[in-house]
Design a protein around this motif. Structure first.
Motif, mmCIF file in Angstrom:
data_model
loop_
_atom_site.group_PDB
_atom_site.id
_atom_site.type_symbol
_atom_site.label_atom_id
_atom_site.label_comp_id
_atom_site.label_asym_id
_atom_site.label_seq_id
_atom_site.Cartn_x
_atom_site.Cartn_y
_atom_site.Cartn_z
ATOM 1 N N ASP A 132 0.562 -0.856 -0.176
ATOM 2 C CA ASP A 132 0.231 -0.100 -0.083
ATOM 3 C C ASP A 132 0.628 1.492 -0.262
ATOM 4 O OD1 ASP A 132 1.170 -0.070 2.523
ATOM 5 O OD2 ASP A 132 -0.956 -0.792 3.483
ATOM 6 N N LYS A 133 2.247 0.983 -0.375
ATOM 7 C CA LYS A 133 3.423 2.210 -0.272
ATOM 8 C C LYS A 133 2.672 2.899 -1.231
ATOM 9 C CE LYS A 133 7.441 3.919 0.803
ATOM 10 N NZ LYS A 133 8.823 4.249 1.458
ATOM 11 N N ASP A 134 3.310 3.886 -1.385
ATOM 12 C CA ASP A 134 3.747 4.910 -3.269
ATOM 13 C C ASP A 134 2.081 4.445 -4.109
ATOM 14 O OD1 ASP A 134 5.406 5.868 -2.578
ATOM 15 O OD2 ASP A 134 6.996 4.707 -3.173
ATOM 16 N N LEU A 135 1.087 4.353 -3.719
ATOM 17 C CA LEU A 135 -0.206 3.684 -4.417
ATOM 18 C C LEU A 135 -0.602 4.923 -5.441
ATOM 19 C CD1 LEU A 135 -2.195 1.462 -2.350
ATOM 20 C CD2 LEU A 135 -1.153 1.038 -4.238
ATOM 21 N N ASP A 136 -0.828 6.495 -4.634
ATOM 22 C CA ASP A 136 -0.450 7.267 -5.357
ATOM 23 C C ASP A 136 0.083 7.910 -6.438
ATOM 24 O OD1 ASP A 136 1.559 7.610 -3.887
ATOM 25 O OD2 ASP A 136 1.078 9.760 -3.694
ATOM 26 N N LEU A 137 1.293 7.589 -6.577
ATOM 27 C CA LEU A 137 2.031 7.312 -7.843
ATOM 28 C C LEU A 137 1.863 6.452 -8.665
ATOM 29 C CD1 LEU A 137 5.882 7.767 -5.952
ATOM 30 C CD2 LEU A 137 3.684 9.526 -6.721
ATOM 31 N N TYR A 138 1.460 5.190 -7.693
ATOM 32 C CA TYR A 138 1.351 3.970 -8.903
ATOM 33 C C TYR A 138 -0.260 4.525 -10.098
ATOM 34 C CZ TYR A 138 0.154 -0.325 -11.229
ATOM 35 O OH TYR A 138 -0.454 -1.129 -11.729
#
Length: 427
Positions: free
Chosen positions: A324-330
């Motif tokens: 769930d880390k960097d999902l905004d970037l993903y």
């Protein structure tokens, strides 16, 4: 010129010891640009051992570049260097651009033999020497020129542009660790594709597989652009976040190496995400990016092309693998990737919006996509007599079955499941 008291004291100390002393470089340039400068560089005709003796009562740092000391005066480090040449004129002549070839002394005021002040007013990069000679003195100046054009809004003439591309091969002589400051500013600019197109030889020298991407046709209904143009489109469509921009630049860079053409004339790029991820780790390590940045970029590249459905099991499995880390970037990357593909397939953006919304709900509701979200933990299994070695295996099995929907993430149901396993093991 308004001078920090530490720098002013250094100038006076050198003058009292009968040496010439000038403030040079960025501090003088920034004065005319109306900017505050944090770094103060002083040049003098004093030799290094003389500088060391003069400032023996102060903390001194010896820099690796060999002709400079950092001296801590009034809580700031002042960089003091011997002339690059025999006098101030030669020192300024050896600098990269005329905007940086202006000096200031307490006795003579501003010294501007190469009309640097005029270049600042005209917002144009010129050099005290011929461009080829200036670049040969320090090839890193190639990237600095591009960086100055962005950060200081300076124009680059066609002549200088040609010199930067022509001499790009000289970057091979420079330690790649010195590239990152300039690269970061370029990649985080409002439209990095402009600089990669204009200075393609420069970027192809740093990221060598980029050359193979040029005009590489994809032979696919998914794409209407060649690999390079698709990459540049993705770069521009992403927000100016360093991790995201590095990912966008490198996400497809090894596609040409993975290319195959089937019997129907359709292009395929099997495992290009793995090859591109591996190359990203390699080049970003050489460029001395932090392990955190490298790992984040590598993970985004690896999963950038992953297929997903709206089914819960599929999305929970995705979360389990990707985290769930960097999902905004993903999701920013996925949208940019789709936007840079065949315009007739732009409708897929709607699916990405739906998937992101659902996934954020799953995270908020602590759905069972990771061990920490299960309604049982290792302590439950330990109390049942499971060994430490078996606990992780059993929990991974429980997680897999909750993700697939075979087990509901309810404490009683999960307790019964692991109890039954234990009974079978004891039979």
């Amino acid at each position: 010129m308004l001078i920090h008291d530490g720098a002013l004291k250094a100038l006076r100390i050198l003058k009292l010891n009968s040496f010439e002393a000038y403030i040079v470089g960025g501090a003088v340039r920034d004065h005319f640009l109306g900017l505050q400068s944090q770094d103060i560089d002083i040049v003098t005709n004093a030799k290094l051992h003389e500088i060391e003796n003069i400032f023996s009562d102060y903390k001194i740092v010896k820099y690796k570049k060999g002709h400079t000391y950092g001296v801590l005066i009034n809580n700031m480090f002042v960089e003091i260097s011997t002339f690059d040449g025999d006098n101030i004129y030669e020192d300024l002549m050896n600098r990269d651009f005329t905007i940086n070839a202006i000096a200031y002394s307490l006795d003579n005021g501003f010294v501007d033999p190469f009309n640097g002040i005029e270049a600042i007013e005209d917002k144009i990069l010129k050099s005290p020497k011929a461009f080829d000679e200036m670049i040969a003195h320090d090839p890193l100046r190639i990237l600095r020129a591009i960086r100055f054009s962005i950060s200081l809004d300076m124009k680059i003439s066609e002549e200088l542009k040609e010199a930067l591309n022509k001499n790009a091969y000289l970057l091979e002589q420079v330690n790649k660790q010195r590239f990152t400051k300039d690269l970061n500013i370029i990649l985080e600019s409002s439209k990095p594709s402009v600089y990669i197109r204009d200075y393609f030889e420069v970027f192809a020298q740093i990221f060598k597989p980029l050359r193979e991407c040029y005009n590489f046709q994809q032979h696919s209904n998914w794409h209407h652009l060649d690999v390079l143009e698709h990459t540049l489109a993705v770069l521009d469509y992403t927000k100016p976040n360093l991790v995201l921009r590095l990912t966008a630049l490198l996400h497809d860079i090894m596609k040409p190496s993975a290319f195959t053409l089937d019997s129907n004339g359709i292009g395929h790029f099997y495992n290009h995400h793995i090859l591109s991820k591996d190359y990203a780790i390699q080049i970003l390590s050489k460029l001395s990016y932090s392990n955190e940045v490298i790992n984040r970029v590598a993970r985004l590249i690896y999963y950038h092309d992953r297929s997903m459905s709206l089914k819960k099991a599929s999305l929970l499995k995705f979360l389990n693998k990707v985290g769930d880390k960097d999902l905004d970037l993903y999701f920013d990357l996925r949208r940019a990737d789709i936007t840079g593909q065949n315009p007739s397939l732009i409708y897929r953006l709607n699916d990405i919006d739906k998937i992101e919304k659902i996934i954020n709900e799953y995270i908020k509701n602590k759905e069972p996509y990771k061990l920490a979200n299960l309604k049982i933990d290792g302590n439950h299994l330990l109390s049942m007599g499971y060994t430490q070695e078996r606990i992780k295996i059993i929990l991974e099995d429980v997680l897999s079955k909750t993700i697939s929907g075979q087990l509901a993430n309810e404490r009683d149901i999960l307790i019964k499941y692991v109890t039954d396993i234990k009974k079978k093991e004891l039979q």
